[in-house]
Design a protein around this motif. Structure first.
Motif, PDB file in Angstrom:
ATOM      1  N   PHE A   1       0.802  -1.386  -0.093  1.00  0.00           N
ATOM      2  CA  PHE A   1       0.068   0.085  -0.052  1.00  0.00           C
ATOM      3  C   PHE A   1       0.777   1.250  -0.008  1.00  0.00           C
ATOM      4  O   PHE A   1       0.130   2.500   0.053  1.00  0.00           O
ATOM      5  CB  PHE A   1      -0.987   0.199   1.128  1.00  0.00           C
ATOM      6  N   VAL A   2       2.033   1.005  -0.049  1.00  0.00           N
ATOM      7  CA  VAL A   2       3.055   2.309   0.077  1.00  0.00           C
ATOM      8  C   VAL A   2       3.467   2.735  -1.366  1.00  0.00           C
ATOM      9  O   VAL A   2       4.273   3.944  -1.157  1.00  0.00           O
ATOM     10  CB  VAL A   2       4.368   2.018   0.999  1.00  0.00           C
ATOM     11  N   GLY A   3       2.980   2.220  -2.073  1.00  0.00           N
ATOM     12  CA  GLY A   3       3.387   2.624  -3.497  1.00  0.00           C
ATOM     13  C   GLY A   3       4.965   2.780  -3.897  1.00  0.00           C
ATOM     14  O   GLY A   3       5.598   1.833  -3.437  1.00  0.00           O
ATOM     15  N   ARG A   4       5.515   3.839  -4.408  1.00  0.00           N
ATOM     16  CA  ARG A   4       6.955   4.028  -4.578  1.00  0.00           C
ATOM     17  C   ARG A   4       7.733   4.700  -3.534  1.00  0.00           C
ATOM     18  O   ARG A   4       8.731   5.201  -3.772  1.00  0.00           O
ATOM     19  CB  ARG A   4       7.013   4.709  -5.989  1.00  0.00           C
ATOM     20  N   ALA A   5       7.156   4.695  -2.102  1.00  0.00           N
ATOM     21  CA  ALA A   5       7.846   5.423  -1.206  1.00  0.00           C
ATOM     22  C   ALA A   5       9.032   5.073  -1.025  1.00  0.00           C
ATOM     23  O   ALA A   5      10.058   5.698  -0.833  1.00  0.00           O
ATOM     24  CB  ALA A   5       6.766   5.292   0.065  1.00  0.00           C
ATOM     25  N   PRO A   6       9.361   3.731  -0.889  1.00  0.00           N
ATOM     26  CA  PRO A   6      10.780   3.170  -0.686  1.00  0.00           C
ATOM     27  C   PRO A   6      11.727   3.823  -1.725  1.00  0.00           C
ATOM     28  O   PRO A   6      12.965   4.022  -1.521  1.00  0.00           O
ATOM     29  CB  PRO A   6      10.893   1.763  -0.520  1.00  0.00           C
ATOM     30  N   GLU A   7      11.323   3.465  -3.028  1.00  0.00           N
ATOM     31  CA  GLU A   7      12.244   3.857  -4.035  1.00  0.00           C
ATOM     32  C   GLU A   7      12.356   5.228  -4.261  1.00  0.00           C
ATOM     33  O   GLU A   7      13.467   5.719  -4.592  1.00  0.00           O
ATOM     34  CB  GLU A   7      11.471   3.298  -5.376  1.00  0.00           C
ATOM     35  N   GLN A   8      11.260   5.972  -4.029  1.00  0.00           N
ATOM     36  CA  GLN A   8      11.379   7.478  -3.821  1.00  0.00           C
ATOM     37  C   GLN A   8      12.584   7.960  -2.821  1.00  0.00           C
ATOM     38  O   GLN A   8      13.151   8.803  -3.140  1.00  0.00           O
ATOM     39  CB  GLN A   8      10.092   8.127  -3.729  1.00  0.00           C
ATOM     40  N   THR A   9      12.489   7.370  -1.611  1.00  0.00           N
ATOM     41  CA  THR A   9      13.229   7.776  -0.617  1.00  0.00           C
ATOM     42  C   THR A   9      14.825   7.445  -1.082  1.00  0.00           C
ATOM     43  O   THR A   9      15.666   8.242  -0.847  1.00  0.00           O
ATOM     44  CB  THR A   9      12.979   6.963   0.632  1.00  0.00           C
ATOM     45  N   GLU A  10      15.053   6.337  -1.234  1.00  0.00           N
ATOM     46  CA  GLU A  10      16.451   5.928  -1.970  1.00  0.00           C
ATOM     47  C   GLU A  10      16.968   6.800  -2.763  1.00  0.00           C
ATOM     48  O   GLU A  10      18.144   7.284  -2.793  1.00  0.00           O
ATOM     49  CB  GLU A  10      16.433   4.357  -2.268  1.00  0.00           C
ATOM     50  N   LYS A  11      15.909   7.119  -3.872  1.00  0.00           N
ATOM     51  CA  LYS A  11      16.451   7.953  -5.093  1.00  0.00           C
ATOM     52  C   LYS A  11      16.757   9.188  -4.444  1.00  0.00           C
ATOM     53  O   LYS A  11      17.948  10.027  -4.965  1.00  0.00           O
ATOM     54  CB  LYS A  11      15.620   7.845  -6.226  1.00  0.00           C
ATOM     55  N   PHE A  12      15.852   9.968  -3.928  1.00  0.00           N
ATOM     56  CA  PHE A  12      16.026  11.254  -3.321  1.00  0.00           C
ATOM     57  C   PHE A  12      17.205  11.160  -2.277  1.00  0.00           C
ATOM     58  O   PHE A  12      18.016  12.332  -2.766  1.00  0.00           O
ATOM     59  CB  PHE A  12      14.825  11.542  -2.351  1.00  0.00           C
ATOM     60  N   VAL A  13      17.460  10.674  -1.577  1.00  0.00           N
ATOM     61  CA  VAL A  13      18.779  10.583  -0.780  1.00  0.00           C
ATOM     62  C   VAL A  13      20.072  10.126  -1.576  1.00  0.00           C
ATOM     63  O   VAL A  13      20.844  11.223  -1.472  1.00  0.00           O
ATOM     64  CB  VAL A  13      18.493   9.323   0.552  1.00  0.00           C
ATOM     65  N   ASN A  14      19.968   9.325  -2.433  1.00  0.00           N
ATOM     66  CA  ASN A  14      21.217   8.928  -2.816  1.00  0.00           C
ATOM     67  C   ASN A  14      21.630   9.917  -4.047  1.00  0.00           C
ATOM     68  O   ASN A  14      22.807  10.098  -4.684  1.00  0.00           O
ATOM     69  CB  ASN A  14      21.378   7.499  -3.428  1.00  0.00           C
ATOM     70  N   LYS A  15      20.691  10.671  -4.634  1.00  0.00           N
ATOM     71  CA  LYS A  15      20.828  11.561  -5.824  1.00  0.00           C
ATOM     72  C   LYS A  15      20.556  13.090  -5.119  1.00  0.00           C
ATOM     73  O   LYS A  15      21.634  13.599  -5.260  1.00  0.00           O
ATOM     74  CB  LYS A  15      19.881  11.283  -6.927  1.00  0.00           C
ATOM     75  N   ASP A  16      19.671  13.492  -5.056  1.00  0.00           N
ATOM     76  CA  ASP A  16      19.471  14.848  -4.686  1.00  0.00           C
ATOM     77  C   ASP A  16      20.050  15.315  -3.361  1.00  0.00           C
ATOM     78  O   ASP A  16      20.791  16.476  -3.225  1.00  0.00           O
ATOM     79  CB  ASP A  16      17.798  15.040  -4.463  1.00  0.00           C
ATOM     80  N   VAL A  17      20.161  14.581  -2.231  1.00  0.00           N
ATOM     81  CA  VAL A  17      20.701  14.984  -0.917  1.00  0.00           C
ATOM     82  C   VAL A  17      22.117  14.668  -0.917  1.00  0.00           C
ATOM     83  O   VAL A  17      22.869  15.700  -0.961  1.00  0.00           O
ATOM     84  CB  VAL A  17      20.212  13.998   0.130  1.00  0.00           C
ATOM     85  N   LYS A  18      22.624  13.657  -1.668  1.00  0.00           N
ATOM     86  CA  LYS A  18      24.050  13.453  -1.983  1.00  0.00           C
ATOM     87  C   LYS A  18      24.744  14.695  -2.910  1.00  0.00           C
ATOM     88  O   LYS A  18      25.761  15.053  -2.456  1.00  0.00           O
ATOM     89  CB  LYS A  18      24.390  12.318  -2.519  1.00  0.00           C
ATOM     90  N   GLN A  19      24.120  14.995  -3.950  1.00  0.00           N
ATOM     91  CA  GLN A  19      24.670  16.084  -4.737  1.00  0.00           C
ATOM     92  C   GLN A  19      24.627  17.184  -3.963  1.00  0.00           C
ATOM     93  O   GLN A  19      25.554  17.975  -4.022  1.00  0.00           O
ATOM     94  CB  GLN A  19      23.438  16.087  -5.925  1.00  0.00           C
ATOM     95  N   ALA A  20      23.676  17.772  -3.118  1.00  0.00           N
ATOM     96  CA  ALA A  20      23.489  18.886  -2.624  1.00  0.00           C
ATOM     97  C   ALA A  20      24.402  18.908  -1.480  1.00  0.00           C
ATOM     98  O   ALA A  20      25.164  20.140  -1.246  1.00  0.00           O
ATOM     99  CB  ALA A  20      22.355  19.089  -1.855  1.00  0.00           C
ATOM    100  N   LEU A  21      24.885  17.906  -0.629  1.00  0.00           N
ATOM    101  CA  LEU A  21      25.961  17.959   0.290  1.00  0.00           C
ATOM    102  C   LEU A  21      27.313  17.585   0.020  1.00  0.00           C
ATOM    103  O   LEU A  21      28.262  17.689   0.686  1.00  0.00           O
ATOM    104  CB  LEU A  21      25.309  17.093   1.431  1.00  0.00           C
ATOM    105  N   SER A  22      27.644  17.451  -1.385  1.00  0.00           N
ATOM    106  CA  SER A  22      28.762  16.924  -1.652  1.00  0.00           C
ATOM    107  C   SER A  22      30.034  17.954  -1.628  1.00  0.00           C
ATOM    108  O   SER A  22      31.086  17.546  -1.133  1.00  0.00           O
ATOM    109  CB  SER A  22      28.841  16.639  -3.355  1.00  0.00           C
ATOM    110  N   LYS A  23      29.602  19.231  -1.613  1.00  0.00           N
ATOM    111  CA  LYS A  23      30.793  20.098  -1.416  1.00  0.00           C
ATOM    112  C   LYS A  23      31.038  20.597   0.095  1.00  0.00           C
ATOM    113  O   LYS A  23      31.480  21.553   0.287  1.00  0.00           O
ATOM    114  CB  LYS A  23      30.444  21.358  -2.386  1.00  0.00           C
TER     115      LYS A  23
END
Length: 482
Positions: free
Chosen positions: A446-468
């Protein structure tokens, strides 16, 4: 008179970090004025003003950090001359006799007051940004840890479709990433007022350099570089435009809204007993009710967030009422609102770092709440499963509607548990799917793509923003003194 007999702001005396309090301290303010006078003299000498001697410059360098005694002398002098800058010019001149005649040469008071404020504001952002990076990093780790844990979603604070604990944390993180972007942009936009003279025309410096416009421009550029800034505001009145204060405080006010939303969510979750902020072993929740575990950190965040948001209006109103080249009705309010905004943001970040490093999740409570609501949410799945076994959608809809109302009455009128699934299991009509019910009621479906969204968001968007900002990330415990 003891310090205990005088009011002091809780922002500095109770909550804020030493590093942030130090930026806005009197010693740092007056020492920065001396640094500005020194660099003005160095620049004037470099550009060709022969009256500035090496002895004067060396003497000023030795007395950049103002002493307690000198602050007290300047305070007494100000009481006489009614002018804070001139009082400090006199005291600095007393300890630097070889430089006394050239301190503040060609400058107006705003050369030190405004340029110093801009230095403080940039330095303050340099304190905030690493702390914000660590809040995001800690919440990102939390989100990944709980990316698969289903939890009841809420809309209008009414039960809604399931999400996951990790996905919900991503909603907080995304807003904090926007705050990080805004902090960095505001910090990098800060320039210096430079050397502009009494009404911003640089007339006094043009006189010093005998009408040589190129030397005046070079002086402006040299002072800015000596102070470690990238740019100078090209035009000013006596002060730098107070609209700049709006641009500086706006990201802080917006960050306050983020904090309030996140802390409110945690407070509500604490009431639901699904997630709690850290609670220390010896912490007392209530003086009367010993069992209580009040979310005091999150409540503090909400309280101070409201204060932070309100300070933006000070900057807006002050900017709006500045007449022509300047008025002095900006001075008193800026002494209060600018330090208060950064001290408050600093406290919020320290508190959020403490909270985010120790959030406690209660999966069994979460599971129990899901089970109380999931039968109603699963009705559509049950209807589809019945149709797949040859049933009529309309007939199934009516059967399950009747059973749902019966189960709802048990919950709302009798205070019982949701027994819809038991009713379905005991109704002959639904026999074709009895063996499928466990799969149909698996929360993870019943959670749809919540796990996949979380993993992609953290590993892509968050990682990129914090890289510097990797050099700022740490796992140190953030203790709250009170």
């Amino acid at each position: 008179m003891s310090d205990y007999d005088k009011y002091s702001t809780p922002l500095s005396s109770r909550y804020a970090s030493e590093e942030m309090s130090s930026i806005f301290s009197l010693r740092n303010r007056f020492s920065t004025w001396r640094k500005l006078w020194l660099n003005l003299a160095i620049a004037e000498k470099q550009v060709g003003l022969d009256v500035i001697t090496d002895e004067a410059i060396e003497e000023m360098k030795k007395h950049l950090t103002i002493t307690d005694e000198e602050i007290e002398l300047a305070t007494k002098e100000e009481a006489i001359v009614r002018h804070d800058v001139m009082a400090h010019v006199h005291v600095f001149g007393d300890v630097c006799p070889n430089a006394a005649g050239i301190i503040h040469l060609g400058a107006t008071s705003c050369f030190v007051t405004d340029n110093a404020d801009l230095i403080f504001l940039r330095d303050a952002y340099d304190v905030l940004i690493p702390k914000l990076v660590n809040v995001i990093d800690r919440l990102a780790k939390f989100a990944l840890e709980y990316k698969d844990l289903p939890v009841l979603g809420w809309t209008h604070f009414q039960p809604a479709q399931l999400t996951t604990v990790g996905k919900r944390a991503c909603l907080w993180i995304q807003e904090l990433l926007w705050d990080l972007r805004n902090f960095e942009r505001a910090r990098n936009d800060i320039g210096l007022r430079g050397v502009k003279g009494t009404t911003g025309t640089q007339a006094s410096f043009l006189s010093l350099f005998k009408g040589d416009h190129d030397k005046v421009e070079l002086l402006d550029e040299t002072v800015v570089k000596l102070l470690g800034f990238e740019h100078v505001y090209p035009v000013t009145g006596q002060t730098y435009s107070r609209k700049i204060d709006i641009d500086i405080l706006s990201p802080l006010a917006s960050f306050g809204a983020t904090c309030h939303k996140m802390a409110t969510d945690i407070r509500l979750l604490a009431n639901l007993k699904e997630i709690e902020e850290p609670f220390e072993k010896s912490q007392i929740g209530s003086s009367a009710m010993a069992y209580k575990r009040n979310p005091m950190r999150s409540e503090r965040v909400c309280s101070l967030s409201r204060h932070l948001g309100s300070l933006l209006n000070d900057a807006i109103q002050t900017s709006a009422v500045q007449w022509f080249e300047r008025t002095l009705d900006d001075s008193a309010i800026r002494r209060i609102s600018l330090p208060s905004a950064f001290l408050t943001a600093d406290i919020l970040l320290s508190t959020l770092n403490n909270i985010s490093s120790g959030l406690v999740v209660y999966p069994k409570v979460i599971e129990r709440r899901i089970n109380s609501e999931l039968p109603f949410m699963a009705t559509e799945n049950i209807i589809m499963a019945m149709v797949a076994k040859g049933g009529s959608r309309q007939d199934c809809h009516e059967e399950i509607r009747v059973l749902s109302h019966q189960a709802s009455a048990v919950v709302k009128q009798e205070g019982g548990d949701n027994d819809l699934i038991e009713r379905i299991k005991n109704t002959k009509y639904f026999e074709p799917i009895w063996n499928d019910l466990d799969n149909l009621l698996d929360p993870k479906t019943f959670v749809g793509r919540a796990p996949e969204q979380t993993e992609k968001f953290v590993n892509k968007d968050v990682k990129q923003a914090l890289s510097k900002f990797e050099q700022f990330i740490n796992s140190e415990d953030v203790k709250l003194a009170v």
